[in-house]
Write a protein that holds these residues in place. Structure first.
Motif, PDB file in Angstrom:
ATOM      1  N   LEU A   1     -10.326   7.505 -11.535  1.00  0.00           N
ATOM      2  CA  LEU A   1      -9.155   6.795 -12.075  1.00  0.00           C
ATOM      3  C   LEU A   1      -8.760   5.683 -11.101  1.00  0.00           C
ATOM      4  O   LEU A   1      -9.061   5.773  -9.909  1.00  0.00           O
ATOM      5  CB  LEU A   1      -7.983   7.757 -12.210  1.00  0.00           C
ATOM      6  CG  LEU A   1      -8.162   8.901 -13.198  1.00  0.00           C
ATOM      7  CD1 LEU A   1      -6.967   9.856 -13.112  1.00  0.00           C
ATOM      8  CD2 LEU A   1      -8.295   8.361 -14.610  1.00  0.00           C
ATOM      9  N   PRO A   2      -8.071   4.657 -11.590  1.00  0.00           N
ATOM     10  CA  PRO A   2      -7.532   3.671 -10.644  1.00  0.00           C
ATOM     11  C   PRO A   2      -6.615   4.414  -9.663  1.00  0.00           C
ATOM     12  O   PRO A   2      -5.779   5.198 -10.095  1.00  0.00           O
ATOM     13  CB  PRO A   2      -6.711   2.720 -11.525  1.00  0.00           C
ATOM     14  CG  PRO A   2      -7.025   3.065 -12.933  1.00  0.00           C
ATOM     15  CD  PRO A   2      -7.696   4.393 -12.977  1.00  0.00           C
ATOM     16  N   PRO A   3      -6.785   4.203  -8.361  1.00  0.00           N
ATOM     17  CA  PRO A   3      -6.032   5.007  -7.397  1.00  0.00           C
ATOM     18  C   PRO A   3      -4.547   4.650  -7.373  1.00  0.00           C
ATOM     19  O   PRO A   3      -4.180   3.507  -7.613  1.00  0.00           O
ATOM     20  CB  PRO A   3      -6.678   4.634  -6.060  1.00  0.00           C
ATOM     21  CG  PRO A   3      -7.232   3.267  -6.276  1.00  0.00           C
ATOM     22  CD  PRO A   3      -7.641   3.200  -7.717  1.00  0.00           C
ATOM     23  N   ARG A   4      -3.716   5.641  -7.103  1.00  0.00           N
ATOM     24  CA  ARG A   4      -2.292   5.362  -6.892  1.00  0.00           C
ATOM     25  C   ARG A   4      -2.135   4.560  -5.614  1.00  0.00           C
ATOM     26  O   ARG A   4      -2.958   4.658  -4.706  1.00  0.00           O
ATOM     27  CB  ARG A   4      -1.518   6.672  -6.763  1.00  0.00           C
ATOM     28  CG  ARG A   4      -1.470   7.459  -8.049  1.00  0.00           C
ATOM     29  CD  ARG A   4      -0.325   8.468  -8.000  1.00  0.00           C
ATOM     30  NE  ARG A   4      -0.127   9.075  -9.291  1.00  0.00           N
ATOM     31  CZ  ARG A   4      -0.499  10.326  -9.601  1.00  0.00           C
ATOM     32  NH1 ARG A   4      -1.085  11.086  -8.705  1.00  0.00           N
ATOM     33  NH2 ARG A   4      -0.270  10.805 -10.803  1.00  0.00           N
ATOM     34  N   TYR A   5      -1.071   3.769  -5.525  1.00  0.00           N
ATOM     35  CA  TYR A   5      -0.798   3.025  -4.299  1.00  0.00           C
ATOM     36  C   TYR A   5      -0.354   3.982  -3.194  1.00  0.00           C
ATOM     37  O   TYR A   5       0.532   4.806  -3.423  1.00  0.00           O
ATOM     38  CB  TYR A   5       0.337   2.014  -4.506  1.00  0.00           C
ATOM     39  CG  TYR A   5      -0.041   0.811  -5.320  1.00  0.00           C
ATOM     40  CD1 TYR A   5      -0.815  -0.203  -4.769  1.00  0.00           C
ATOM     41  CD2 TYR A   5       0.383   0.676  -6.638  1.00  0.00           C
ATOM     42  CE1 TYR A   5      -1.156  -1.321  -5.520  1.00  0.00           C
ATOM     43  CE2 TYR A   5       0.049  -0.441  -7.390  1.00  0.00           C
ATOM     44  CZ  TYR A   5      -0.720  -1.435  -6.824  1.00  0.00           C
ATOM     45  OH  TYR A   5      -1.059  -2.532  -7.564  1.00  0.00           O
ATOM     46  N   SER A   6      -0.961   3.841  -2.019  1.00  0.00           N
ATOM     47  CA  SER A   6      -0.329   4.440  -0.852  1.00  0.00           C
ATOM     48  C   SER A   6       0.782   3.470  -0.448  1.00  0.00           C
ATOM     49  O   SER A   6       0.800   2.312  -0.889  1.00  0.00           O
ATOM     50  CB  SER A   6      -1.329   4.592   0.288  1.00  0.00           C
ATOM     51  OG  SER A   6      -1.712   3.319   0.754  1.00  0.00           O
ATOM     52  N   GLN A   7       1.701   3.914   0.394  1.00  0.00           N
ATOM     53  CA  GLN A   7       2.796   3.009   0.784  1.00  0.00           C
ATOM     54  C   GLN A   7       2.279   1.752   1.475  1.00  0.00           C
ATOM     55  O   GLN A   7       2.768   0.655   1.223  1.00  0.00           O
ATOM     56  CB  GLN A   7       3.791   3.741   1.683  1.00  0.00           C
ATOM     57  CG  GLN A   7       4.556   4.830   0.944  1.00  0.00           C
ATOM     58  CD  GLN A   7       5.661   5.408   1.798  1.00  0.00           C
ATOM     59  OE1 GLN A   7       6.461   4.689   2.355  1.00  0.00           O
ATOM     60  NE2 GLN A   7       5.694   6.717   1.918  1.00  0.00           N
ATOM     61  N   SER A   8       1.282   1.937   2.340  1.00  0.00           N
ATOM     62  CA  SER A   8       0.822   0.750   3.071  1.00  0.00           C
ATOM     63  C   SER A   8       0.001  -0.181   2.178  1.00  0.00           C
ATOM     64  O   SER A   8       0.028  -1.391   2.357  1.00  0.00           O
ATOM     65  CB  SER A   8       0.064   1.137   4.337  1.00  0.00           C
ATOM     66  OG  SER A   8      -0.922   2.088   4.059  1.00  0.00           O
ATOM     67  N   ARG A   9      -0.687   0.381   1.195  1.00  0.00           N
ATOM     68  CA  ARG A   9      -1.386  -0.512   0.257  1.00  0.00           C
ATOM     69  C   ARG A   9      -0.396  -1.265  -0.618  1.00  0.00           C
ATOM     70  O   ARG A   9      -0.629  -2.413  -0.992  1.00  0.00           O
ATOM     71  CB  ARG A   9      -2.341   0.293  -0.626  1.00  0.00           C
ATOM     72  CG  ARG A   9      -3.542   0.801   0.155  1.00  0.00           C
ATOM     73  CD  ARG A   9      -4.662   1.125  -0.780  1.00  0.00           C
ATOM     74  NE  ARG A   9      -4.992  -0.034  -1.605  1.00  0.00           N
ATOM     75  CZ  ARG A   9      -6.092  -0.124  -2.312  1.00  0.00           C
ATOM     76  NH1 ARG A   9      -6.975   0.851  -2.306  1.00  0.00           N
ATOM     77  NH2 ARG A   9      -6.337  -1.190  -3.047  1.00  0.00           N
ATOM     78  N   LEU A  10       0.706  -0.612  -0.933  1.00  0.00           N
ATOM     79  CA  LEU A  10       1.727  -1.294  -1.730  1.00  0.00           C
ATOM     80  C   LEU A  10       2.333  -2.451  -0.934  1.00  0.00           C
ATOM     81  O   LEU A  10       2.538  -3.545  -1.468  1.00  0.00           O
ATOM     82  CB  LEU A  10       2.816  -0.299  -2.153  1.00  0.00           C
ATOM     83  CG  LEU A  10       3.860  -0.835  -3.127  1.00  0.00           C
ATOM     84  CD1 LEU A  10       3.236  -1.345  -4.416  1.00  0.00           C
ATOM     85  CD2 LEU A  10       4.906   0.233  -3.451  1.00  0.00           C
ATOM     86  N   VAL A  11       2.584  -2.209   0.350  1.00  0.00           N
ATOM     87  CA  VAL A  11       3.103  -3.277   1.207  1.00  0.00           C
ATOM     88  C   VAL A  11       2.124  -4.454   1.256  1.00  0.00           C
ATOM     89  O   VAL A  11       2.513  -5.617   1.160  1.00  0.00           O
ATOM     90  CB  VAL A  11       3.395  -2.736   2.629  1.00  0.00           C
ATOM     91  CG1 VAL A  11       3.513  -3.862   3.641  1.00  0.00           C
ATOM     92  CG2 VAL A  11       4.674  -1.911   2.623  1.00  0.00           C
ATOM     93  N   ALA A  12       0.827  -4.149   1.366  1.00  0.00           N
ATOM     94  CA  ALA A  12      -0.181  -5.210   1.405  1.00  0.00           C
ATOM     95  C   ALA A  12      -0.202  -5.977   0.079  1.00  0.00           C
ATOM     96  O   ALA A  12      -0.327  -7.200   0.055  1.00  0.00           O
ATOM     97  CB  ALA A  12      -1.553  -4.619   1.709  1.00  0.00           C
TER      98      ALA A  12
END
Length: 587
Positions: A471-482
DNA sequence: GCAAGGTC
């Protein structure tokens, strides 16, 4: 003459100390003044602490009045209570030393619209309090790095007449007021009669939408998700697998039963040089800290801030990942011998490269995040986590000065002579460690290359293995920040906090290392999309952003008018849309 | 109590 004193207003205490030092003076600590002489002139240096004032409408009736939409002219500056002491120090310095004359005040904030506003609003406040004449005559230091050369040049230019630029400040003020007019009334509206606060904002809402959208994509993918099969072959040499997805389970089982041997048709080996990564900016530090230390971007920033305050690392809120040409690596390396001998021992194993690896981003003020070489007992003073982050920053710095690693990438292709089914095995071997010695976290997992040659036939035991499409992966917090950074949402200083806000408001929850929306978060985005698509749309935002960008280029009077026009347009759009939320309840 | 932006 020369009895006259110039008062320099620095953006933050550490910068005030730096400037005082460059001017041959001594800084006496946070609220106190730094005195300095430079080329026969007297200076006192004092400091702000970012914004010490905020813009708020004069007659705001408060939280329970969601239908209040002030005009831009109604906004005035008022002190931020927690910054009162900084403001007092400035008031004192300006009336005592500069005699309330604006042309003896020098604003030394970062050279961008927000920095201009931070200085300008102080001047406006001082005039309002009768402590300063003609704010527009105040001087301005514009530097693009906190280096002696840049700072002294900026001071010379200020003394020759460089002024604060009200137009630039108006452009940031337009941003401020637009954010208020979007966030405050809509938050008030949605919160009426709701359970707790339902906040919305120019940055937080699109960010929440990213999380909600990703969850929807996952739901969609889950519905359509199919299984497939791959074949795994164990041979005396190694394990191989098919790359092609087999959709029919019968076919997979049939092939697995039938295939008994594989013929090696190709052996590929390629020795690759892997250069080290560039130095840290904040986003990259937050990503690495998330991956390696398993901490949130907010925690990473807070911890980095403490290391910065202790003088152990450079300023953390930077987008820069490029070394300034003046960076003295030799001097820093010598200091690190004593500050972090363990990392330096690994660095010697890595070997030093000719020129450090540098990135391309530059924020116009700060260097990348590096250790300072200061020697302190980090673990005792600040705890284990701070030590780990310090270690990470130091090792990343050393990695950029280390030699390339050399990695053998190998691949074996084999096929079943009967059916032609293709199998592969691949892996990596580290042939020369280089920077991995000092920064081990990115070292690839090794898999030894088996000794086989083309044409060799291998006995094989084959089985069919069932797989699911990922599945498309959920955002980790740091990926969301990026991702926010990529989309231009928020700034270095605010992104981590806004992500945390999504948790605090109950819009998102943790799910493993990822984030998923709660019912509340999903509902909010649904309601916004359904009821007020205009405010969620990119066009409105784009149009307004474009108009704002022009503001700093206009002459001051026009800039002020344009600021008022643009923010009035925001006000009208928000008011029009807020009506559509009259009967709405999110939760 | 509410935004986003600085910095502590």
């Amino acid at each position: 003459m020369s009895k006259e004193t110039m008062v320099i207003l620095a953006e933050k205490p550490s910068l005030a100390a730096t400037i005082t030092g460059f001017l041959g003076g001594k800084w006496r600590g946070r609220r106190l003044l730094g005195y300095a002489h430079y080329r026969g002139r007297r200076f006192v240096v004092t400091s702000l602490s970012g914004h010490v004032l905020e813009w708020w409408p004069k007659n705001d009736p408060g939280f329970n009045h969601p239908d209040y939409f002030p005009d831009p002219e109604e906004f005035e500056v008022r002190p931020l209570e927690e910054k009162r002491k900084f403001l007092r120090a400035v008031e004192y310095a300006v009336s005592r030393y500069a005699g309330g004359r604006a042309d003896r005040v020098i604003v030394a904030t970062d050279n961008d619209p927000e920095g201009e506003l931070i200085g300008w609003e102080v001047l406006v406040w001082l005039r309002k309090r009768g402590k300063l004449d003609e704010p527009e005559r105040a001087r301005r230091m514009r530097f693009s790095a906190y280096t002696k050369r840049d700072i002294l040049r900026a001071l010379e230019e200020a003394l020759r007449g460089e002024r604060v630029n009200p137009s630039m400040a108006y452009s940031a003020l337009a941003r401020t007021i637009a954010d208020w007019l979007y966030g405050i009334p809509l938050t008030r509206k949605l919160s009426q009669g709701s359970d707790g606060i339902i906040s919305v904002g120019r940055v937080q809402t699109p960010t929440l939408k990213l999380v909600v959208k990703r969850e929807r994509e996952r739901e969609e993918a889950k519905k359509k998700r199919r299984h497939y099969w791959v074949l795994v072959a164990d041979t005396p040499a190694c394990r191989l697998r098919t790359e092609e997805k087999i959709r029919d389970p019968e076919k997979a089982r049939r092939l697995a039963r039938r295939i008994r041997e594989l013929e090696v048709v190709r052996v590929e080996r390629e020795r690759k040089r892997v250069p080290p990564p560039p130095p840290f900016n904040l986003t990259d530090l937050q990503r690495a800290a998330g991956k390696i230390l398993k901490i949130s971007p907010k925690k990473a920033l807070d911890t980095a801030q403490r290391l910065y305050e202790e003088g152990l690392i450079t300023y953390p809120r930077t987008a820069t990942n490029r070394y300034p040409p003046t960076f003295n690596h030799d001097a820093l390396l010598r200091k690190l011998e004593r500050a972090h001998p363990g990392a330096m021992a690994d660095f010697r194993r890595a070997g030093r490269r000719g020129k450090p690896v540098s990135g391309k981003e530059y924020d116009g003020a700060h260097p990348p995040i590096t250790p300072t070489g200061e020697r302190k007992r980090v673990k005792d003073r600040l705890g284990t986590l701070a030590w780990k982050l310090y270690d990470l920053v130091t090792r990343r710095y050393l990695a950029t000065l280390s030699r390339d690693a050399e990695v053998l990438e190998w691949k074996i292709v084999a096929r079943d002579p009967d059916t032609g089914t293709r199998f592969v095995a691949e892996g990596k071997e580290v042939k020369f460690e280089g920077w991995y010695a000092v920064y081990p976290w990115e070292k690839p997992k090794e898999r030894r290359m088996p000794s086989v040659r083309e044409g060799q036939v291998l006995r094989a035991r084959v089985r069919a293995v069932k797989r699911k499409e990922p599945l498309p992966p959920r955002y980790s917090q740091s990926r969301l920040v990026a991702k926010m950074k990529k989309l231009g949402l928020g700034t270095e200083s605010t992104r981590a906090e806004i992500v945390k806000k999504l948790f605090d408001r109950g819009y998102v929850k943790r799910s493993g290392r990822g984030m998923r929306p709660t019912r509340r978060g999903e509902r909010l985005i649904e309601v916004m999309e359904e009821k007020i698509p205009e405010l969620v749309s990119v066009e409105l935002t784009r149009r307004i952003e474009q108009k704002m960008e022009e503001i700093s280029e206009l002459p001051p009077e026009k800039a002020r008018k344009r600021m008022e026009e643009v923010t009035r347009e925001v006000k009208r759009a928000v008011r029009r849309n807020a009506k559509k939320l009259d009967e709405v309840r999110v939760v």
